[in-house]
Structure formats: structure tokens, C-alpha cells
Design a protein around this motif. Structure first.
Motif, PDB file in Angstrom:
ATOM      1  N   LEU A 287     -15.343   1.870  63.704  1.00 24.11           N
ATOM      2  CA  LEU A 287     -15.434   0.724  62.690  1.00 24.11           C
ATOM      3  C   LEU A 287     -14.255   0.040  62.282  1.00 24.11           C
ATOM      4  O   LEU A 287     -14.302  -1.228  61.602  1.00 24.11           O
ATOM      5  N   THR A 288     -13.277   0.154  63.173  1.00 23.10           N
ATOM      6  CA  THR A 288     -11.887  -0.550  63.131  1.00 23.10           C
ATOM      7  C   THR A 288     -12.098  -1.877  63.959  1.00 23.10           C
ATOM      8  O   THR A 288     -11.949  -1.587  65.226  1.00 23.10           O
ATOM      9  N   PRO A 289     -11.607  -2.986  63.528  1.00 23.49           N
ATOM     10  CA  PRO A 289     -11.200  -4.063  64.439  1.00 23.49           C
ATOM     11  C   PRO A 289     -10.131  -3.666  65.173  1.00 23.49           C
ATOM     12  O   PRO A 289      -9.015  -3.125  64.728  1.00 23.49           O
ATOM     13  N   ALA A 290     -10.016  -4.018  66.629  1.00 25.96           N
ATOM     14  CA  ALA A 290      -9.143  -3.786  67.660  1.00 25.96           C
ATOM     15  C   ALA A 290      -7.834  -4.058  67.212  1.00 25.96           C
ATOM     16  O   ALA A 290      -6.944  -3.300  67.191  1.00 25.96           O
ATOM     17  N   ALA A 291      -7.721  -5.327  66.558  1.00 19.07           N
ATOM     18  CA  ALA A 291      -6.340  -5.566  66.051  1.00 19.07           C
ATOM     19  C   ALA A 291      -5.593  -4.812  64.997  1.00 19.07           C
ATOM     20  O   ALA A 291      -4.420  -4.792  65.108  1.00 19.07           O
ATOM     21  N   ASP A 292      -6.554  -4.218  64.305  1.00 20.90           N
ATOM     22  CA  ASP A 292      -5.824  -3.365  63.155  1.00 20.90           C
ATOM     23  C   ASP A 292      -5.177  -2.167  63.579  1.00 20.90           C
ATOM     24  O   ASP A 292      -4.757  -1.404  62.817  1.00 20.90           O
ATOM     25  N   LEU A 293      -5.357  -1.785  64.925  1.00 21.19           N
ATOM     26  CA  LEU A 293      -4.964  -0.455  65.237  1.00 21.19           C
ATOM     27  C   LEU A 293      -3.615  -0.445  65.445  1.00 21.19           C
ATOM     28  O   LEU A 293      -2.841   0.717  65.238  1.00 21.19           O
ATOM     29  N   TYR A 294      -2.811  -1.368  65.463  1.00 23.66           N
ATOM     30  CA  TYR A 294      -1.308  -1.478  65.686  1.00 23.66           C
ATOM     31  C   TYR A 294      -0.781  -1.688  64.149  1.00 23.66           C
ATOM     32  O   TYR A 294       0.319  -1.307  63.932  1.00 23.66           O
ATOM     33  N   THR A 295      -1.547  -2.072  63.212  1.00 22.57           N
ATOM     34  CA  THR A 295      -0.963  -2.319  61.844  1.00 22.57           C
ATOM     35  C   THR A 295      -1.276  -1.009  60.920  1.00 22.57           C
ATOM     36  O   THR A 295      -0.606  -0.839  60.335  1.00 22.57           O
ATOM     37  N   ASP A 296      -2.452  -0.701  61.003  1.00 22.85           N
ATOM     38  CA  ASP A 296      -2.968   0.337  60.144  1.00 22.85           C
ATOM     39  C   ASP A 296      -3.528   1.620  60.811  1.00 22.85           C
ATOM     40  O   ASP A 296      -4.621   2.121  60.372  1.00 22.85           O
ATOM     41  N   ASN A 297      -2.640   2.192  61.621  1.00 20.98           N
ATOM     42  CA  ASN A 297      -3.324   3.360  62.407  1.00 20.98           C
ATOM     43  C   ASN A 297      -3.145   4.514  61.692  1.00 20.98           C
ATOM     44  O   ASN A 297      -3.852   5.786  62.456  1.00 20.98           O
ATOM     45  N   ALA A 298      -2.830   4.988  60.705  1.00 17.32           N
ATOM     46  CA  ALA A 298      -3.151   6.144  60.165  1.00 17.32           C
ATOM     47  C   ALA A 298      -3.996   6.110  58.791  1.00 17.32           C
ATOM     48  O   ALA A 298      -4.138   7.262  58.062  1.00 17.32           O
ATOM     49  N   SER A 299      -4.316   5.182  58.324  1.00 19.67           N
ATOM     50  CA  SER A 299      -5.087   4.919  56.960  1.00 19.67           C
ATOM     51  C   SER A 299      -6.380   5.703  57.222  1.00 19.67           C
ATOM     52  O   SER A 299      -6.845   5.721  58.130  1.00 19.67           O
ATOM     53  N   LEU A 300      -6.904   6.635  56.428  1.00 24.34           N
ATOM     54  CA  LEU A 300      -8.294   7.381  56.645  1.00 24.34           C
ATOM     55  C   LEU A 300      -9.449   6.575  56.711  1.00 24.34           C
ATOM     56  O   LEU A 300     -10.393   7.061  56.859  1.00 24.34           O
ATOM     57  N   LEU A 301      -9.346   5.512  56.127  1.00 21.82           N
ATOM     58  CA  LEU A 301     -10.674   4.465  55.976  1.00 21.82           C
ATOM     59  C   LEU A 301     -10.229   3.148  56.907  1.00 21.82           C
ATOM     60  O   LEU A 301      -9.095   2.881  56.868  1.00 21.82           O
ATOM     61  N   PRO A 302     -11.334   2.823  57.444  1.00 25.04           N
ATOM     62  CA  PRO A 302     -10.905   1.484  58.411  1.00 25.04           C
ATOM     63  C   PRO A 302     -10.786   0.388  57.384  1.00 25.04           C
ATOM     64  O   PRO A 302     -11.433   0.372  56.292  1.00 25.04           O
ATOM     65  N   HIS A 303      -9.655  -0.305  57.824  1.00 24.08           N
ATOM     66  CA  HIS A 303      -9.098  -1.588  56.780  1.00 24.08           C
ATOM     67  C   HIS A 303     -10.130  -2.448  56.465  1.00 24.08           C
ATOM     68  O   HIS A 303     -10.327  -3.013  55.499  1.00 24.08           O
ATOM     69  N   ASP A 304     -10.606  -3.042  57.672  1.00 21.79           N
ATOM     70  CA  ASP A 304     -11.585  -4.132  57.674  1.00 21.79           C
ATOM     71  C   ASP A 304     -12.840  -3.765  58.479  1.00 21.79           C
ATOM     72  O   ASP A 304     -13.334  -4.275  59.412  1.00 21.79           O
ATOM     73  N   PRO A 305     -13.549  -3.003  57.906  1.00 19.82           N
ATOM     74  CA  PRO A 305     -14.944  -2.255  58.770  1.00 19.82           C
ATOM     75  C   PRO A 305     -15.751  -3.460  59.519  1.00 19.82           C
ATOM     76  O   PRO A 305     -16.024  -4.635  58.968  1.00 19.82           O
ATOM     77  N   THR A 306     -16.062  -3.102  60.594  1.00 23.60           N
ATOM     78  CA  THR A 306     -16.857  -4.091  61.641  1.00 23.60           C
ATOM     79  C   THR A 306     -17.679  -3.382  62.388  1.00 23.60           C
ATOM     80  O   THR A 306     -17.655  -2.134  62.783  1.00 23.60           O
TER      81      THR A 306
END
Lengths: 294, 293
Positions: free
Chosen positions: A36-55
Motif C-alpha cells: 500500500l506504500t508509494p514506491a518513493a516512500d520506501l526510502y524515506t519511511d521504511n520502518a513505520s508500521l503504517l503506510p505513510h501515504d496509502p495507495t
């Protein structure tokens, strides 16, 4: 006897149990979360338990519902993937194998258990001996056979070795038919039924439980199948979900794999068995008691 | 039984057996013979196979890569079976004493239901050196990052851990089913004698579970020797051959280098190992049936 009183050891036991369940379930949560995570967020937000900007873009692109440019923009390699098609192929594959194998093995099991014919025990013994033959032994010759028959890249070639029988299913269903009460059959004979009538109208309806058990187990194994469908059904039009996942993984560049896409595709491969588990969980759990030998 | 009934039976039986017999002859019997034949030929799938005697076998015995793959497989089997059996035994024992919940049992079954390919992908992502969740946890504890699947000492233990995750729940449920067969009164009288939980487990559960445990162990052994799917999506046999197991070796010989004859010989070697284990399994199956029925 269970541990009845509240105690330190009981609490500790529960903690261990809960920990086990968390470790069992967490990878699935992480899979869905990544899907559910946008590909770009993998590098910024890689450990939060919830997807940052669900898609849902990862799902739509692996299902082949977006244009190539959109897929590329969302982190895909631009290679053509269509998991809707692969899921359908897998469902057809499992359905064919589970349906026909269960029917044919039930027929044979019934014949071995209830019909009298010369050579019965010898034939059965030879069949059971095949339980000792490991799949690797027949894999290469079967591949060459299917290739010589011109069945590479066909659904027929993929289901051929398992659709007619497995020795275990014959063995298992024969065990059950042996325990059916004789008098019901005798009453059916008096009513003018032949062997086929008895099998179809009496024996099969009386063995719904074992038939469902063997059918379900066959579905699960067929859903997990990888090597044989990889060898025989590598082409796009007959590719199964598991094979597609393998191909997708290899197409994904080594430097920066398409993780969001891979996890969306993985989620799709889990979804059908999850549905099976929700609706048939109890039966699946019970079936373990019978099929532990598989 | 009348004569007509018997004649009916005879004719019906062959009709009933027809599909299974065709399947057996075409996809079990015939290929088994072909497999042995290929192993003594130089077949490459493109040529007409010609007889080479024991050449494939003598070459196999001298092939360092083959022995390496066998060694790597055994290393995997030891790691995987060890951790999986101990964990499953613990979980089954806890469940036996705590709960009969079907929801819990269904949850434990989930990783087993999922294709090995999916399991492999899931864990490749979780164990990724740079972005993986596990290494994120380790880094926050000031350990790592560890190249679980890219470092040749870690690769095999990681694969073993992945499949332990996938199969422990399933194995635990089989053992749990065995534990339910242990008569309750044994625990009750032991409790009256003042035995504690650990003592009951060691003196009652474990000895009575032995036939089931042995069966489950052999079944998992047979499965572990055939590991392929997980490796085909995680490490592809690498790094530096660290996870090139025997199934992968045979697969590559046959379908990458097209050494069909050679691959068939290696397959027979593996089949012999598995055949012995299966023979043991079938004996145990008979024994455990009579013990618990």
C-alpha cells in the motif's frame, strides 16, 4: 487437565504464545503495508508500521490496469505483468486437478475397497509402492514426455501428471470406503442399482467429509506448485501466480528491486488461500489429522 | 453373493480403475523406467540418447559441485529440522495446556498455506540489507546491518529460518493432534502426585508422543531434502554456491546446461536417500496407527 489457576507460569506461557502468533502474522502485515506504500516512500519511511501515504497504484499496475508509463512512474520496470490473468490460470489449474483427481481416486478407492476382481490386491500393492517414488525421480522424464507430446505451454501439459491420480489419494479414500456399512449397499442392490449406481448415489454422498478433505489438501498443494508449472507453463498465457512471482522477481533489477510491486503481487497470491482459510479453516485444521503423512 | 453380481463387479472394476491406471502407467511407471535409462545415456534433449554405461555415475562421484550441493543440503536439513521440531514441540505443548481455540490453530496454519515462492519473496524483503525491516530493528539496537541473504555464512541459516517460520505452525498442529490422544487421567493422577508441568511433559507427553514425533520428523526430513522453491526466488543458489542445494543442482544440470543424463543420475542418487526415508515413514505410519487407534 489444563492449568486452571492464574499463575506466573500461565501468564508466561500466554506471553510466549502471543509472541509466536505475532511473529507468524507480522510478515503478512508488512507485506500488505508495503503493497500500500508509494514506491518513493520506501526510502524515506521504511520502518513505520503504517503506510505513510496509502495507495492502490501497486495493485492496479500488477493487475495490468494501468498504462506502462503510469506503472513506470510508480516504480515498475515497465515489463508486462497481468496478475489478474495469472490468478485465473491458478484457479483453473487448482480446480481441474482437485476436481478430477478426487473423482478418479474415489472411483479407484471404491473399486479397491468394495468390488471383487482378480488381481485386486496385487494392483493395489503396486500402486502403493509408488508412494515411495519421490517426485524428483519422475520429474525429468515426465518433462521430456510432455515435451515430446507437444504439450509444453499448455494447461493440459501442466495438469497431466496429477489430474488422473496420486497414490496417496487412492490410499486415503480406499481406507474410508472400507468403513462404509455394507447393508446400505445391499439395499441399493435390491433396488436394482449396479456398481456405478451404488458408487454415485450411495457411496459418494456418504463420503462428503473425506472427499472435501482430500479436495482441499489437493487445492492447497496445487496452489503452491512451482517447479513443474515453471518448466511446462513458462509462457505468458498459461503462467500461474507462483511462476509469475518468480519471473517478476527475476525481471526486477538487482540494484533497486520493485518491492512495492512485488509485495502487491505477493498479497494477491495469498488472498485466495486466505479466503479459503476463513471459510474452510476448521475443515483444513481437521484435515491435518488425516493427511499428516503427506 | 450371486454369480451375476460378481461378473458385474469385475467389469465395473476395470472401468472404475481406468483413469488411475492410465495415470499410473504413463506418469509413474513409464517415467521411472525412462529415468533409469537416461542416467546411463548422454542425453541432452537435442540428441538421440546413446548408451554410455556408468559414465554419468563415475563423473558424479568425482564432481566436487555435486558433493558440495549434498553437503549444503544436509546443513540446511540439520538447521531447519532442528529449529522447526524444537519450536513446534514447544508451541504444541503450550497449546495443549492453554487453549483449544480453532482461530489460533487456523492462524498457525497460514504460513503453510502460502506458496513457498511468496514466503521467499516476503522474507527477501524483510531481510533486505538496506531497507529491510529486520535490519532496521537491528540497527536501532546498534547491531548490523547484516546481509542475511547476501553474506555466504548467513545465507543458509537465513533460508532455514525462513522455512522454519513457514512450517513450524503446521508441524506444531500435527504434534498437537498427537498430544490430544494422550489419556487425560495420566495427567490427573500425576497432578495428584504433585508433579509439575515440566515433569508431566517429560514423563508423560514426550514418551507417549514418540511414535507421532518420529513420524512428523521423518515427514519433515523428506520435505527438507527437497527444498527448491524458496531458493529459486531468494538467493538463486548463491552467494558463492552457499545455497546451491541438490535439487537446485539437478535443476541447473537439466534445464540450464541440458545435461539430462547427468541430472538423471543425480536424481537417482537423491531418490535413493528419499526412498530410504520414505520406507522408514511407512513403517512408522503403521506403528503409530496401531499405537494410537
Amino acid at each position: 487437565m489444563r492449568i486452571k489457576n492464574f499463575s506466573a507460569s500461565r501468564t508466561f506461557a500466554w506471553v510466549v504464545m502471543v509472541l509466536f502468533v505475532v511473529v507468524t502474522v507480522f510478515p503478512f502485515w508488512w507485506m500488505i503495508r508495503t503493497a500500500l506504500t508509494p514506491a518513493a516512500d520506501l526510502y524515506t519511511d521504511n520502518a513505520s508500521l503504517l503506510p505513510h501515504d496509502p495507495t492502490f497504484i501497486n495493485f492496479t499496475r500488477v493487475l495490468g490496469l494501468t498504462t506502462e508509463a503510469e506503472a513506470r512512474a510508480a516504480g515498475g520496470s515497465g515489463a508486462h505483468i497481468n496478475f489478474a490473468r495469472y490468478l485465473l490460470n491458478s484457479v483453473i489449474y487448482c480446480g481441474l486437478i482437485a476436481g478430477f483427481q478426487t473423482l478418479f481416486c474415489a472411483m479407484a478407492g471404491y473399486a479397491f475397497a468394495r468390488l471383487r476382481f482378480p488381481g485386486r490386491d496385487t494392483v493395489f500393492a503396486i500402486l502403493i509402492a509408488a508412494l515411495m517414488v519421490p517426485p524428483i525421480f519422475t520429474l525429468l522424464p515426465n518433462f521430456i514426455l510432455v515435451k515430446d507430446l507437444g504439450l509444453i505451454n499448455t494447461m493440459g501439459g501442466m495438469v497431466a501428471p496429477t489430474i488422473l491420480m496420486t497414490p496417496f489419494a487412492v490410499f486415503f479414500l480406499r481406507q474410508f470406503f472400507l468403513s462404509l456399512p455394507r447393508d446400505v449397499e445391499e439395499a441399493a442392490i435390491l433396488d436394482g442399482n449396479g456398481p456405478w449406481g451404488i458408487f454415485w448415489r450411495i457411496a459418494l454422498p456418504m463420503s462428503r467429509g473425506p472427499l472435501i478433505t482430500i479436495g482441499l489438501t489437493t487445492i492447497v498443494w496445487a496452489w503452491k506448485d512451482f517447479l513443474w508449472p515453471l518448466l511446462v507453463g513458462r509462457g505468458e498465457e498459461n503462467r500461474l501466480v507462483t511462476v509469475a512471482l518468480g519471473v517478476f522477481r527475476q525481471q526486477s533489477p538487482n540494484t533497486a528491486p520493485d518491492w512495492t510491486g512485488l509485495m502487491a503481487a505477493s498479497t494477491l497470491s495469498v488472498l485466495p488461500v486466505l479466503i479459503l482459510l476463513v471459510f474452510m479453516g476448521k475443515r483444513l485444521v481437521q484435515s491435518l489429522n488425516f493427511t499428516g503423512s503427506k | 453373493m450371486s454369480v451375476t453380481k460378481r461378473r458385474d463387479d469385475r467389469r465395473a472394476a476395470w472401468v472404475f480403475l481406468a483413469p488411475v491406471l492410465v495415470g499410473f502407467v504413463v506418469f509413474y511407471g513409464y517415467p521411472a523406467v525412462r529415468g533409469v535409462w537416461y542416467s546411463v545415456t548422454d542425453y541432452t534433449m537435442l540428441n538421440t540418447p546413446s548408451f554410455v554405461g556408468a559414465d554419468n555415475y563415475t563423473e558424479l562421484v568425482k564432481d566436487g559441485e555435486f558433493w558440495h550441493s549434498l553437503l549444503v543440503t544436509v546443513w540446511y536439513v540439520v538447521l531447519n529440522i532442528g529449529s522447526q521440531t524444537i519450536l513446534a514441540l514447544g508451541v504444541a505443548a503450550l497449546m495443549h495446556r492453554l487453549t483449544r481455540s480453532t482461530v489460533l490453530r487456523a492462524t498457525m496454519l497460514l504460513p503453510w498455506l502460502v506458496p513457498n515462492v511468496t514466503v521467499g519473496l516476503l522474507w527477501t524483503w524483510l531481510l533486505d540489507t538496506n531497507l529491510g525491516f529486520v535490519n532496521h530493528l537491528l540497527t536501532s539496537l546498534d547491531i548490523g546491518p547484516i546481509g542475511f541473504l547476501t553474506d555466504d555464512t548467513w545465507a543458509m541459516p537465513s533460508i532455514a529460518a525462513i522455512n522454519t517460520w513457514a512450517y513450524t505452525g503446521y508441524t506444531a498442529l500435527l504434534l498437537y493432534a498427537g498430544m490430544l490422544q494422550v489419556p487425560q487421567y495420566l495427567y490427573e493422577s500425576a497432578a495428584i502426585d504433585g508433579a509439575n508441568e515440566w515433569r508431566m511433559f517429560r514423563r508423560i507427553t514426550l514418551p507417549l508422543l514418540r511414535p507421532v514425533l518420529a513420524l512428523v520428523l521423518v515427514v519433515s526430513l523428506i520435505g527438507s531434502f527437497q527444498i527448491f522453491d524458496t531458493i529459486a526466488v531468494t538467493t538463486f543458489g548463491g552467494p558463492v554456491n552457499a545455497t546451491r542445494v541438490i535439487y537446485y543442482f539437478i535443476y541447473e544440470q537439466a534445464f540450464r546446461y541440458f545435461h539430462m543424463g547427468y541430472a538423471a543420475a543425480a536424481a537417482i542418487f537423491l531418490a535413493l536417500i528419499l526412498g530410504v526415508l520414505t520406507a522408514i515413514q511407512m513403517r512408522l505410519l503403521r506403528a503409530s496407527r496401531s499405537d494410537l487407534a
